[in-house]
Design an enzyme around this catalytic site. Structure first.
Site, PDB file in Angstrom:
ATOM      1  N   HIS A 138      -2.754 -50.525 -37.231  1.00 24.95           N
ATOM      2  CA  HIS A 138      -2.907 -49.199 -37.835  1.00 24.95           C
ATOM      3  C   HIS A 138      -4.336 -49.016 -38.336  1.00 24.95           C
ATOM      4  O   HIS A 138      -4.684 -49.475 -39.421  1.00 24.95           O
ATOM      5  CB  HIS A 138      -1.914 -48.976 -38.981  1.00 24.95           C
ATOM      6  CG  HIS A 138      -2.036 -47.606 -39.570  1.00 24.95           C
ATOM      7  ND1 HIS A 138      -1.486 -46.496 -38.985  1.00 24.95           N
ATOM      8  CD2 HIS A 138      -2.720 -47.154 -40.654  1.00 24.95           C
ATOM      9  CE1 HIS A 138      -1.790 -45.423 -39.690  1.00 24.95           C
ATOM     10  NE2 HIS A 138      -2.542 -45.802 -40.715  1.00 24.95           N
ATOM     11  N   HIS A 198      -3.540 -42.091 -36.901  1.00 29.22           N
ATOM     12  CA  HIS A 198      -3.539 -43.440 -36.335  1.00 29.22           C
ATOM     13  C   HIS A 198      -4.454 -43.310 -35.124  1.00 29.22           C
ATOM     14  O   HIS A 198      -4.168 -42.486 -34.229  1.00 29.22           O
ATOM     15  CB  HIS A 198      -2.108 -43.838 -35.926  1.00 29.22           C
ATOM     16  CG  HIS A 198      -1.974 -45.206 -35.332  1.00 29.22           C
ATOM     17  ND1 HIS A 198      -1.049 -46.138 -35.801  1.00 29.22           N
ATOM     18  CD2 HIS A 198      -2.597 -45.807 -34.294  1.00 29.22           C
ATOM     19  CE1 HIS A 198      -1.128 -47.245 -35.072  1.00 29.22           C
ATOM     20  NE2 HIS A 198      -2.070 -47.064 -34.139  1.00 29.22           N
ATOM     21  N   CYS A 204       3.752 -43.994 -40.602  1.00 24.50           N
ATOM     22  CA  CYS A 204       2.934 -43.477 -39.501  1.00 24.50           C
ATOM     23  C   CYS A 204       3.780 -43.315 -38.235  1.00 24.50           C
ATOM     24  O   CYS A 204       4.431 -44.250 -37.778  1.00 24.50           O
ATOM     25  CB  CYS A 204       1.769 -44.438 -39.248  1.00 24.50           C
ATOM     26  SG  CYS A 204       0.889 -44.103 -37.717  1.00 24.50           S
ATOM     27  N   HIS A 215      -6.268 -42.766 -31.922  1.00 23.65           N
ATOM     28  CA  HIS A 215      -5.741 -42.602 -30.564  1.00 23.65           C
ATOM     29  C   HIS A 215      -6.785 -41.958 -29.673  1.00 23.65           C
ATOM     30  O   HIS A 215      -7.583 -41.137 -30.130  1.00 23.65           O
ATOM     31  CB  HIS A 215      -4.447 -41.779 -30.549  1.00 23.65           C
ATOM     32  CG  HIS A 215      -4.549 -40.467 -31.233  1.00 23.65           C
ATOM     33  ND1 HIS A 215      -4.494 -40.328 -32.598  1.00 23.65           N
ATOM     34  CD2 HIS A 215      -4.721 -39.211 -30.750  1.00 23.65           C
ATOM     35  CE1 HIS A 215      -4.618 -39.055 -32.924  1.00 23.65           C
ATOM     36  NE2 HIS A 215      -4.770 -38.349 -31.812  1.00 23.65           N
ATOM     37  N   CYS A 220       2.792 -45.769 -35.488  1.00 22.18           N
ATOM     38  CA  CYS A 220       3.291 -47.133 -35.774  1.00 22.18           C
ATOM     39  C   CYS A 220       4.783 -47.207 -35.435  1.00 22.18           C
ATOM     40  O   CYS A 220       5.265 -48.218 -34.915  1.00 22.18           O
ATOM     41  CB  CYS A 220       3.068 -47.510 -37.231  1.00 22.18           C
ATOM     42  SG  CYS A 220       1.364 -47.939 -37.648  1.00 22.18           S
ATOM     43  N   HIS A 274      -7.100 -39.729 -26.322  1.00 20.04           N
ATOM     44  CA  HIS A 274      -6.423 -38.919 -25.309  1.00 20.04           C
ATOM     45  C   HIS A 274      -7.070 -39.211 -23.955  1.00 20.04           C
ATOM     46  O   HIS A 274      -8.303 -39.231 -23.850  1.00 20.04           O
ATOM     47  CB  HIS A 274      -6.632 -37.425 -25.574  1.00 20.04           C
ATOM     48  CG  HIS A 274      -6.021 -36.911 -26.839  1.00 20.04           C
ATOM     49  ND1 HIS A 274      -4.865 -36.163 -26.854  1.00 20.04           N
ATOM     50  CD2 HIS A 274      -6.410 -37.012 -28.130  1.00 20.04           C
ATOM     51  CE1 HIS A 274      -4.580 -35.815 -28.097  1.00 20.04           C
ATOM     52  NE2 HIS A 274      -5.502 -36.313 -28.888  1.00 20.04           N
ATOM     53  N   ASP A 315       1.621 -38.011 -23.848  1.00 23.97           N
ATOM     54  CA  ASP A 315       1.592 -37.051 -24.945  1.00 23.97           C
ATOM     55  C   ASP A 315       2.818 -36.137 -24.838  1.00 23.97           C
ATOM     56  O   ASP A 315       3.177 -35.677 -23.751  1.00 23.97           O
ATOM     57  CB  ASP A 315       0.300 -36.226 -24.900  1.00 23.97           C
ATOM     58  CG  ASP A 315       0.040 -35.520 -26.215  1.00 23.97           C
ATOM     59  OD1 ASP A 315      -0.918 -35.896 -26.911  1.00 23.97           O
ATOM     60  OD2 ASP A 315       0.809 -34.590 -26.564  1.00 23.97           O
ATOM     61  N   GLY A 349     -10.386 -32.197 -35.627  1.00 23.46           N
ATOM     62  CA  GLY A 349      -9.142 -31.760 -34.990  1.00 23.46           C
ATOM     63  C   GLY A 349      -8.062 -32.823 -34.944  1.00 23.46           C
ATOM     64  O   GLY A 349      -7.094 -32.687 -34.188  1.00 23.46           O
TER      65      GLY A 349
HETATM   66  P1  AMP Z   1      -4.637 -35.285 -32.395  1.00 25.39           P
HETATM   67  O1  AMP Z   1      -4.771 -33.820 -32.629  1.00 25.39           O
HETATM   68  O2  AMP Z   1      -5.795 -35.879 -31.643  1.00 25.39           O
HETATM   69  O3  AMP Z   1      -4.302 -36.046 -33.649  1.00 25.39           O
HETATM   70  O4  AMP Z   1      -3.447 -35.429 -31.373  1.00 25.39           O
HETATM   71  C1  AMP Z   1      -2.197 -35.933 -31.670  1.00 25.39           C
HETATM   72  C2  AMP Z   1      -1.423 -35.847 -30.391  1.00 25.39           C
HETATM   73  O5  AMP Z   1      -0.238 -36.578 -30.557  1.00 25.39           O
HETATM   74  C3  AMP Z   1      -1.038 -34.435 -29.957  1.00 25.39           C
HETATM   75  O6  AMP Z   1      -1.577 -34.156 -28.674  1.00 25.39           O
HETATM   76  C4  AMP Z   1       0.484 -34.455 -29.957  1.00 25.39           C
HETATM   77  O7  AMP Z   1       1.054 -33.697 -28.924  1.00 25.39           O
HETATM   78  C5  AMP Z   1       0.784 -35.939 -29.812  1.00 25.39           C
HETATM   79  N1  AMP Z   1       2.052 -36.378 -30.364  1.00 25.39           N
HETATM   80  C6  AMP Z   1       2.545 -36.132 -31.600  1.00 25.39           C
HETATM   81  N2  AMP Z   1       3.750 -36.703 -31.750  1.00 25.39           N
HETATM   82  C7  AMP Z   1       4.031 -37.336 -30.576  1.00 25.39           C
HETATM   83  C8  AMP Z   1       5.132 -38.093 -30.103  1.00 25.39           C
HETATM   84  N3  AMP Z   1       6.208 -38.340 -30.879  1.00 25.39           N
HETATM   85  N4  AMP Z   1       5.084 -38.576 -28.838  1.00 25.39           N
HETATM   86  C9  AMP Z   1       4.006 -38.330 -28.061  1.00 25.39           C
HETATM   87  N5  AMP Z   1       2.936 -37.622 -28.450  1.00 25.39           N
HETATM   88  C10 AMP Z   1       2.945 -37.128 -29.695  1.00 25.39           C
END
Ligand code: AMP
Length: 119
Positions: A49, A104, A7, A106, A10, A108, A33, A99
């Site tokens: 996780h 994992h 992940c 999260h 993680c 926003h 982000d 979406g």
């Molecule tokens: P979601 O569509 O809600 O799963 O959003 C995943 C978010 O993770 C997206 O806004 C990506 O830009 C962000 N993301 C993916 N990889 C990374 C990373 N390595 N560092 C920071 N943000 C990330």
């Protein structure tokens, strides 16, 4: 599974992938982000996780409550203006139709002056 070695989030918590850290305690990690939609855009994640909100159970009530109480504090620290003129958006994409791209859990947190890139 408390940690999934495959992940990406993680790996961020473990420091194996770099991130721009916003906050950390024993339960929670927050980082900017990588592709922000708004002038302020960071992600709040449990260190545990949990794939998505769909897997939440009563034992996660304290953890999720802690994340929700942290969101406004960190939003202000990151430059969001105070409510009601300022404020912020909280979003937890869940599942493919919700979406969600990273599996994992999260949250926003987005804010700052408009227009935003999205949303
Ligand atoms: P979601 O569509 O809600 O799963 O959003 C995943 C978010 O993770 C997206 O806004 C990506 O830009 C962000 N993301 C993916 N990889 C990374 C990373 N390595 N560092 C920071 N943000 C990330």
């Amino acid at each position: 599974m408390s940690h999934d070695p495959h992940c990406i989030f993680c790996k961020i918590v473990a420091g194996q992938i770099p991130s721009r850290k916003v906050y950390e305690d024993e339960d929670i990690f927050a980082f900017h982000d990588i592709a922000p939609w708004a002038p302020v855009h960071f992600l709040l994640i449990p260190k545990l996780h949990i794939p998505s909100m769909a897997q939440l159970a009563p034992e996660h009530e304290r953890l999720m409550g802690k994340m929700m109480v942290l969101a406004p504090k960190l939003a202000l620290e990151q430059g969001c203006k105070p409510y009601p003129e300022g404020g912020f958006r909280v979003l937890a994409n869940t599942g493919l139709e919700g979406g969600q791209e990273v599996h994992h859990l999260h949250v926003h947190v987005m804010g700052g002056p408009r227009p935003w890139l999205k949303g």
